[in-house]
Design a protein around this motif. Sequence first.
Motif, PDB file in Angstrom:
ATOM      1  N   ALA A 202       0.910  -1.304  -0.025  1.00  0.00           N
ATOM      2  CA  ALA A 202      -0.257  -0.141   0.272  1.00  0.00           C
ATOM      3  C   ALA A 202       0.686   1.538   0.068  1.00  0.00           C
ATOM      4  CB  ALA A 202      -0.931   0.009   1.043  1.00  0.00           C
ATOM      5  N   ASN A 203       1.700   0.851   0.102  1.00  0.00           N
ATOM      6  CA  ASN A 203       3.455   2.265   1.119  1.00  0.00           C
ATOM      7  C   ASN A 203       4.007   2.355   0.543  1.00  0.00           C
ATOM      8  OD1 ASN A 203       2.837   0.481   2.655  1.00  0.00           O
ATOM      9  ND2 ASN A 203       3.213   1.987   4.725  1.00  0.00           N
ATOM     10  N   TYR A 204       4.759   1.445  -0.498  1.00  0.00           N
ATOM     11  CA  TYR A 204       5.501   1.018  -1.303  1.00  0.00           C
ATOM     12  C   TYR A 204       6.725   2.800  -2.141  1.00  0.00           C
ATOM     13  CZ  TYR A 204       9.924  -1.409  -3.685  1.00  0.00           C
ATOM     14  OH  TYR A 204      11.080  -1.425  -4.129  1.00  0.00           O
ATOM     15  N   ARG A 211       9.495   8.043  -9.385  1.00  0.00           N
ATOM     16  CA  ARG A 211      10.285   8.534  -9.410  1.00  0.00           C
ATOM     17  C   ARG A 211       9.302   8.061 -11.087  1.00  0.00           C
ATOM     18  NH1 ARG A 211      15.442   5.594 -10.614  1.00  0.00           N
ATOM     19  NH2 ARG A 211      13.924   3.811 -10.979  1.00  0.00           N
ATOM     20  N   HIS A 212       8.759   9.594 -11.068  1.00  0.00           N
ATOM     21  CA  HIS A 212       7.445   8.988 -11.887  1.00  0.00           C
ATOM     22  C   HIS A 212       7.598   8.728 -13.461  1.00  0.00           C
ATOM     23  CE1 HIS A 212       4.018  11.194  -9.180  1.00  0.00           C
ATOM     24  NE2 HIS A 212       5.338  11.999  -8.943  1.00  0.00           N
ATOM     25  N   THR A 217       5.407  -0.448 -10.515  1.00  0.00           N
ATOM     26  CA  THR A 217       5.214  -1.643  -9.836  1.00  0.00           C
ATOM     27  C   THR A 217       6.185  -2.438  -9.748  1.00  0.00           C
ATOM     28  OG1 THR A 217       4.011  -2.687 -11.155  1.00  0.00           O
ATOM     29  CG2 THR A 217       2.415  -1.403  -9.162  1.00  0.00           C
ATOM     30  N   PRO A 218       7.459  -2.797 -10.925  1.00  0.00           N
ATOM     31  CA  PRO A 218       8.098  -3.664 -10.624  1.00  0.00           C
ATOM     32  C   PRO A 218       9.292  -4.198  -9.142  1.00  0.00           C
ATOM     33  CG  PRO A 218       8.012  -2.287 -12.872  1.00  0.00           C
ATOM     34  CD  PRO A 218       7.344  -1.504 -12.114  1.00  0.00           C
TER      35      PRO A 218
END
Length: 281
Positions: A202-204, A211-212, A217-218
């Motif tokens: 939930a908060n990774y 870094r947009h 998710t990887p």
Amino acid sequence: MIKVERLTACIGAEVSGVSLGEASRDASLFAEIKALLLKHRVLFFRDQDISREEHVTFARRFGKLEDHPVAGSDPEHPGLVQIYRSEAKNPYENNYHSDGLWRSNPSMGAVLRCVECPEVGGDTIWVNMVEAYKQLPEDIKKRIEGLRAKSSIEHSFGAAMDPEERRKLAAQNPEVEHPVVRTHPETGEKILYVSSFTTHFANYHTVENVRHGLDKTPGASLLLNYLQSQASIPEYQVRFRWKPNSIAVWDNRPTQHYAVMDYWPAPRKMERAGIEGDKPY
Ligand code: SIN
């Protein structure tokens, strides 16, 4: 007299010289069994020819029983979930899990009785997730401190349903969030608390570290896969061979389990009294 034999140095003990029917009526005998459970995490009892009433009464000494939204319960004994597999119903894939991790208050534990078992196969494996946490590399322990993860029933039980049924299940059981490392409320031990019901952190990523366009998710998925894979390490496990009237009692908070589907088309019938737990912290 109660006799206790450890099955591995890490988890699990076989307890003999006791009837769980008697323990359902005897508070001090129950207290002795509860203390053993906190120590060994899963207890095994043979030749327990007890009634369903005694089964649920014994389990209720730990707490309120819970029904399951997908697996049906015995109509005469609410809270006694019927896990029946037969030739007509090819058992689906199993995986390491902690019961009810998709609930906001996941199960505290369970009492599982074997009614009928296959001639070969159908064992169940339990894993000590306190040990799994202890053995993590220190940098990983630091990395997951304060991390939280989402779990849902939709991606496990719902996956075998048609889309409409699946949407209904998800609406009735919205995803929940739990700490990745929980504390055992009775022993104070730290537990690695992600299983196959866990879908993502939930908060990774946070406003500070994202870094947009690069991260998404990887990295999170790799870390989650790594943590989930710890349950399959044999040194943290015990494996139990069932016979009719064998009973396993487990503390669901510091363990995961896996029912091995290697017996089809032989039937396997189990009855599980699942016990409500509290909110993990
Ligand atoms: C369960 O997953 O709770 C049931 C385990 C089993 O059927 O052995």
